[in-house]
Design an enzyme around this catalytic site. Structure first.
Site, PDB file in Angstrom:
ATOM      1  N   GLU A 174      38.671  50.110  36.828  1.00 33.68           N
ATOM      2  CA  GLU A 174      37.952  48.979  36.912  1.00 33.68           C
ATOM      3  C   GLU A 174      37.537  48.681  38.224  1.00 33.68           C
ATOM      4  O   GLU A 174      38.494  48.870  39.403  1.00 33.68           O
ATOM      5  CB  GLU A 174      39.151  47.725  36.675  1.00 33.68           C
ATOM      6  CG  GLU A 174      39.365  47.663  35.097  1.00 33.68           C
ATOM      7  CD  GLU A 174      40.426  46.783  34.458  1.00 33.68           C
ATOM      8  OE1 GLU A 174      40.038  45.816  33.862  1.00 33.68           O
ATOM      9  OE2 GLU A 174      41.672  46.924  35.131  1.00 33.68           O
ATOM     10  N   GLU A 219      46.221  51.306  26.690  1.00 33.20           N
ATOM     11  CA  GLU A 219      45.101  51.188  27.489  1.00 33.20           C
ATOM     12  C   GLU A 219      45.416  52.148  28.667  1.00 33.20           C
ATOM     13  O   GLU A 219      46.314  52.139  29.000  1.00 33.20           O
ATOM     14  CB  GLU A 219      44.704  49.597  27.795  1.00 33.20           C
ATOM     15  CG  GLU A 219      43.564  49.343  28.570  1.00 33.20           C
ATOM     16  CD  GLU A 219      43.263  47.813  28.799  1.00 33.20           C
ATOM     17  OE1 GLU A 219      42.483  47.687  29.672  1.00 33.20           O
ATOM     18  OE2 GLU A 219      43.878  47.150  27.989  1.00 33.20           O
TER      19      GLU A 219
END
Length: 260
Positions: A138, A134
């Site tokens: 964010e 990943e």
């Protein structure tokens, strides 16, 4: 030009071809380059998450009703609506194809509110019968003056870095990008290099899908802040793009336009 532009070059630059030849097959790009400008939502290209959630930490159920495209913008929402054991619904899209080394870009305006996460990331994992890799941007609603960067390699994270977003990530549209190569991962905010990773042990190697999502949590207070709902929230996206390794600038505003 509007809509999604799929780029299928017949000839790569010599340097790009050399890079691809050197890359392991597991991380070469599977999907072609594209620029998505959201004049419509192409569900043959984008999968809309609907009717489930990512686990007990997430207080909302993914809902196709929280994914809308209008006026050249994608809107992902979060609002109060009971579905199963969750009191809220929220929105997420993901590509149907996987992508490897290259440049990933989004132009977005984050949602406002503590306990929320406005995310742009690439991911692959056990649901796709692959290791968990990943790469993340964010924006945590407890402090929208910054964005958190992170990456996971075979489910191992711990690579967080907080980077300021001038003016606030929820106050206007900002450009976020990462350039993923076999031996280097670079993160950019509004065209500026803000972080570089060169340790191979901290760089993912498996092709991943591309995601954009808005979600909330009642339990991850230390990380995301205490969830406090005061009405519907939206995250807006004007553009998502992927450019395969070795290809150059494809649109005005791309981080690649300023690279050597």
């Amino acid at each position: 030009m509007t809509g999604k532009i799929l780029i299928r070059p017949f000839v790569l630059a010599a340097i790009g071809a050399a890079m691809l030849a050197a890359a392991p097959a597991s991380a070469q790009s599977l999907g072609p380059s594209f620029v998505e400008k959201f004049d419509r939502l192409d569900t043959s290209f984008w999968y809309v998450s609907d009717g489930w959630n990512n686990g007990p930490h997430q207080n909302c159920t993914w809902s196709k009703g929280q994914v809308k495209v209008e006026g050249g913008r994608l809107t992902l929402g979060l609002e109060r609506q009971q579905v199963g054991d969750r009191a809220y619904v929220c929105g997420e899209i993901q590509t149907r194809q996987r992508y490897g080394y290259g440049t990933y870009e989004i132009r977005m305006k984050a949602g406002t509110g503590t306990g929320l996460n406005s995310a742009f990331f690439s991911y692959i994992g056990p649901t796709d019968k692959q290791p968990h890799d990943e790469i993340d941007f964010e924006v945590l609603g407890k402090n929208t003056g910054e964005v958190q960067l992170n990456q996971y390699i075979s489910a191992k994270g711990g690579n967080e870095k907080l980077v300021p977003v001038a003016g606030g990530a929820d106050k206007g549209f900002n450009d976020y990008a990462f350039i993923w190569e076999r031996n280097r991962l670079r993160y950019f905010v509004n065209g500026r290099l803000v972080h570089e990773v060169t340790d191979p042990a901290k760089i993912p190697s498996h092709p991943q899908k591309i995601f954009a999502s808005l979600w909330g949590s009642d339990t991850l207070k230390d990380w995301m802040g205490t969830f406090a709902y005061s009405g519907p929230v939206t995250m807006q996206v004007e553009r998502i793009a992927f450019t395969a390794l070795g290809e150059g600038c494809r649109f005005q505003g791309s981080v690649l336009c300023a690279q050597d």
